[in-house]
Design an enzyme around this catalytic site. Structure first.
Site, PDB file in Angstrom:
ATOM      1  N   SER A 148       0.858  -1.178   0.000  1.00  0.00           N
ATOM      2  CA  SER A 148       0.000   0.000   0.000  1.00  0.00           C
ATOM      3  C   SER A 148       0.892   1.224   0.000  1.00  0.00           C
ATOM      4  CB  SER A 148      -0.888   0.009   1.252  1.00  0.00           C
ATOM      5  OG  SER A 148      -1.540   1.258   1.417  1.00  0.00           O
ATOM      6  N   TYR A 194      -2.800  -1.073  10.033  1.00  0.00           N
ATOM      7  CA  TYR A 194      -2.715  -1.245   8.580  1.00  0.00           C
ATOM      8  C   TYR A 194      -1.362  -0.750   8.064  1.00  0.00           C
ATOM      9  CZ  TYR A 194      -4.045  -0.972   3.642  1.00  0.00           C
ATOM     10  OH  TYR A 194      -4.094  -1.122   2.272  1.00  0.00           O
TER      11      TYR A 194
END
Length: 256
Positions: A144, A157
């Site tokens: 990401s 995350y």
């Protein structure tokens, strides 16, 4: 590129029942690969497998909790039993919990790390020997943009995706001698169910959240198909001299 650039290849895709995983499974099948669509959502995986078969492709659906070793081992075994080999592993399954360290529970931290990080370890552990025996393969991990820079209210995350980015480098070094390439795709905000779930977690409407997410140089949000094309490059022969790299696909979001 040839329509059949993945002809005779076999791909295992986690999180294949929706979003980026679904788009990649469909694209790979259209390029000639047989696809194992792996997902905790069994109905979603089956629906994607049926889509592939309806277009004349080959696919199986595999129900799998990617945080569990036995499930991951079985997913690889079922793929090989169905198609005879495994050439491409796309470690794509992931979850997000929008919270800082004060709000996040220990259970939420553990689940995020299990799905986003441990799954990469487990699937790779069982896939690599199969690939090595056949002479090589390609692994693509989903990182990401927040694996490269920090983000607010997403500490678990960000930590998990940072781990995936550096795991990719370590795995590339460890398995190059086996002719196994390992790379990482880092999407920016992409219009998926997970992104819409983020909006819900933050108490925002999906529409407002998507508009905000589109505030980047290319002035739009990503589509699952945008990410799938990047994964196709990293998984295919066009990137035969590429390993240990991180490909950011975010409409220029990290460029400024």
């Amino acid at each position: 590129m040839s329509r059949m650039q993945l002809e005779n290849k076999v791909a295992l895709i986690t999180g294949g029942g929706s979003g980026i995983g679904r788009a990649t499974a469909l694209l790979f099948a259209r390029k000639g690969a047989a696809v194992a669509v792996v997902d905790l959502d069994e109905a979603g995986a089956q629906a994607v497998a049926r889509e592939i078969e309806a277009e004349g492709g080959r696919a199986i659906a595999v129900h799998c909790d990617v945080s569990q070793a036995a499930d991951c081992q079985r997913a690889v075994q079922e793929t090989v039993a169905a198609f005879g080999r495994l050439d491409i592993l796309f470690n794509n399954a992931g979850i997000i919990r929008r919270a800082d360290v004060l709000e996040l529970t220990e259970e939420e931290w553990d689940r995020t790390m299990a799905v986003n990080v441990k799954s990469v370890f487990l699937l790779s552990k069982y896939a690599i020997p199969v690939m090595a025996q056949a002479g090589g393969g390609a692994i693509v991990n989903t990182g990401s943009g927040w694996g490269l820079v920090g983000g607010r209210n997403a500490v678990s995350y960000c930590a998990s995706k940072g781990a995936v980015v550096n795991m990719t480098r370590a795995m590339a070094l460890d398995h190059a001698a086996q002719n196994i390439r390992v790379n990482c795709v880092c999407p920016g905000d992409t219009d998926t169910g997970m992104l819409r779930n983020e909006a819900q977690q933050l108490g925002a409407t999906a529409e407002a959240f998507l508009v905000e997410a589109a505030d980047r140089p290319l002035r739009r949000i990503g589509k699952p198909e945008d990410i799938a094309q990047a994964v196709l490059y990293l998984a295919g022969d066009a990137s035969s001299f590429v390993t240990g790299t991180t490909l950011v696909v975010d409409g220029g979001g990290l460029a400024g």
